[in-house]
Scaffold this active site. Structure first.
Site, short mmCIF file in Angstrom:
data_model
loop_
_atom_site.label_atom_id
_atom_site.label_comp_id
_atom_site.label_asym_id
_atom_site.label_seq_id
_atom_site.Cartn_x
_atom_site.Cartn_y
_atom_site.Cartn_z
N ASN A 150 -76.75 -18.32 -7.34
CA ASN A 150 -75.64 -18.28 -6.31
C ASN A 150 -75.78 -18.69 -5.48
OD1 ASN A 150 -77.78 -16.24 -5.65
ND2 ASN A 150 -76.10 -15.09 -4.12
N GLU A 248 -86.82 -11.12 -2.26
CA GLU A 248 -85.52 -10.81 -2.81
C GLU A 248 -84.25 -10.56 -2.85
OE1 GLU A 248 -84.15 -9.98 0.65
OE2 GLU A 248 -85.80 -11.15 2.03
N CYS A 282 -75.69 -11.13 -2.81
CA CYS A 282 -76.48 -10.24 -2.27
C CYS A 282 -75.96 -9.35 -0.66
CB CYS A 282 -78.33 -9.97 -2.21
SG CYS A 282 -78.66 -11.60 -1.28
N GLU A 459 -87.30 -13.69 5.21
CA GLU A 459 -87.18 -15.56 5.23
C GLU A 459 -86.76 -16.51 6.46
OE1 GLU A 459 -86.55 -16.50 0.67
OE2 GLU A 459 -85.23 -14.44 1.68
#
Ligand code: UN1
Length: 483
Positions: A150, A248, A282, A459
């Protein structure tokens, strides 16, 4: 014949493998490119190349590493139109979204070019007289970078750039659906001056190469963004091996809209957060929690806005939403809409659209009359679907928002500072947005969620060093010889 690309191992291309076609989800007759999916032995060879390059790359100076990342960042930015077009063509987000993502990737490379030069470490006196203690950061070694479809260039950039900045070598396995953007990023970084083997590209099926890239003894760390199921599998396999793992995973992100919200702001925040990038992020605002007195006005205004929402070929001018990425994602979106209906939800939109080209087009779906316990409010859909829960007041809204177990991002729309502050402090999510969509994040600050959403260090930005380095504490006795 379409353009052919290959995996890159130790600076060399790898030919052969099972044939894959990269299809344009806006027009399935358009084959963007073709490649051979490699087998487990090529993944192993990539790890060996990374391990061989590590001593050299980890001992380069910060300036050398910074220079490579800076040069790569400049090329990505200079080619933003072309790379944005490729990204929109293979993934299906709109051209402005795709170009914006490419620019973000360029900025990430530039940010970590700067980060490579930043000082870190401490030199202190020991509690024992005369002894000196140094605390330094060292790269972890060979890192497997496994990324989703994505964000085909930004997520690879935000994992690979810090990995390289801090001296690690990388084996990169992008999602099978978006090999083109991945290949370009690797090509740009390699031409910017990486030694052979510091960055390797493995194009292949996750089920074939994934186990090697996560459990082989040469792997020192795994950073993965993707589904909860795959992420849990990696953790189950790697935890007993003591590997460093950063995950993640999904998000089920609430957007709270309270009575005092500015209506126009609320509509834009919901629509952009819920349907931007076809809802395939997400961080998407997947359920709205709306207090009683504004509920009907808000729903009417959102429906009016969605009636003008343009869905079409990702690269066509004026399009607000491109197609769903592939048939299995489309089937998942439709399945969740069916489940929502069967649990009493009222689905508006969410229709498969027949447009001029054969693509996976779905109109945006708004699901009204849902309850917090409904499946649609518990599980990640990953499509252009926003469900709405009506609640009495802010307290109930907060409790409903915090009932999510995938606490990545949460938003509130309010004109009241006290409510904004309270929500910011009380939300269980890793990221909170006030009068902004839950999606859309900066590259210089930490990114990540809580609950089932993330695992391991955060991150991006100044947090990235935590995963990509390990600290060393060294003690030197006073009697150590002079040199
Ligand atoms: C964003 O919302 O700008 O996979 C980034 C995802 C996230 C990235 C979202 N890891 O959707």
């Amino acid at each position: 014949m379409s353009r052919q690309i290959t995996s890159v191992v130790g600076g060399s291309t790898v030919t052969g493998g099972d044939a894959h076609a990269d299809l344009n989800p806006s027009d399935l007759s358009d084959v963007v490119l073709e490649y051979g999916g490699v087998d487990a032995s090529a993944a192993k060879a990539a790890l060996e190349a990374a391990a061989a390059a590590f001593p050299l790359w980890s001992r380069t100076t910060p300036w050398e590493r910074s220079t490579v990342l800076d040069k790569a960042g400049s090329e990505v930015l200079a080619r933003a139109d072309e790379l944005g077009d490729l990204l929109a063509r293979e993934e299906g987000k709109t051209l402005p979204e795709a170009k914006g993502e490419v620019v973000r990737a360029g900025q990430i490379l530039k940010y970590f070019a700067g980060a490579a030069l930043q000082p870190h470490g401490h030199l202190l006196d020991s509690v024992r007289p005369g002894v000196e203690v140094s605390v330094t950061r060292e790269p972890i070694g060979v890192v497997s970078v496994i990324t989703p479809w994505n964000f085909p260039i930004a997520i690879p950039a935000w994992k690979i750039a810090p990995a390289l900045a801090y001296g690690n070598s990388v084996v990169f396995k992008p999602a099978e659906l978006v090999p083109g953007s991945a290949w370009e990023l690797v090509d740009i970084l390699n031409r910017a001056g990486l030694p052979a083997g510091a960055l390797n590209l493995v194009l292949g099926r996750g089920s074939v190469v994934g186990p090697v890239l996560t459990t082989d003894p040469l792997v020192n760390g795994v950073t993965f963004t993707g589904s909860v199921g795959t992420g849990r599998g990696i953790l189950d396999a790697d935890a007993p091996l003591g590997r460093k793992v950063q995950l993640e995973l999904g998000g089920k992100n609430p957007l709270v809209i309270v009575d005092d919200a500015d209506l126009a702001t609320a509509v834009e925040v919901l629509v952009q957060g819920g349907f931007g990038s076809t809802g395939q992020r997400c961080t998407a605002s997947s359920f709205a929690v709306v207090t009683d007195a504004i509920h009907d006005r808000l729903v009417a205004a959102v429906q009016e806005r969605l009636s003008r929402w343009t869905v079409g070929d990702a690269r066509a001018a004026g399009i607000e939403m491109g197609p769903v990425v592939d048939p299995s994602q489309l089937a998942q979106d439709l399945r969740y809409l069916d489940v929502a209906r069967s649990e009493g939800g009222e689905v508006h939109g969410g229709e498969v659209l027949e447009l001029g080209t054969a693509g996976h087009y779905l109109s945006p779906a708004l699901v009204l009359g849902t309850k917090s316990s409904d499946t649609i409010n518990r599980e990640e859909v990953f499509g252009p679907v926003v469900s709405v829960i009506r609640v009495a007041d802010y307290d109930e809204a907060l409790a409903t928002a915090n009932a999510s177990t995938m606490n990545l991002s949460a938003g509130v729309v309010t004109t009241d500072l006290a409510t904004a502050t309270h929500f910011r402090r009380s939300s269980k999510a890793g990221m909170v947005m006030v009068n902004l969509p839950t999606a859309g994040v900066d590259f210089h600050v930490p990114f990540g969620g809580r609950g089932d959403s993330s695992h391991g260090p955060r991150e991006q930005g100044f947090a990235a060093i935590d995963f990509f380095t390990t600290s060393k504490t060294a003690y030197t006795a006073p009697g150590s010889p002079r040199n």
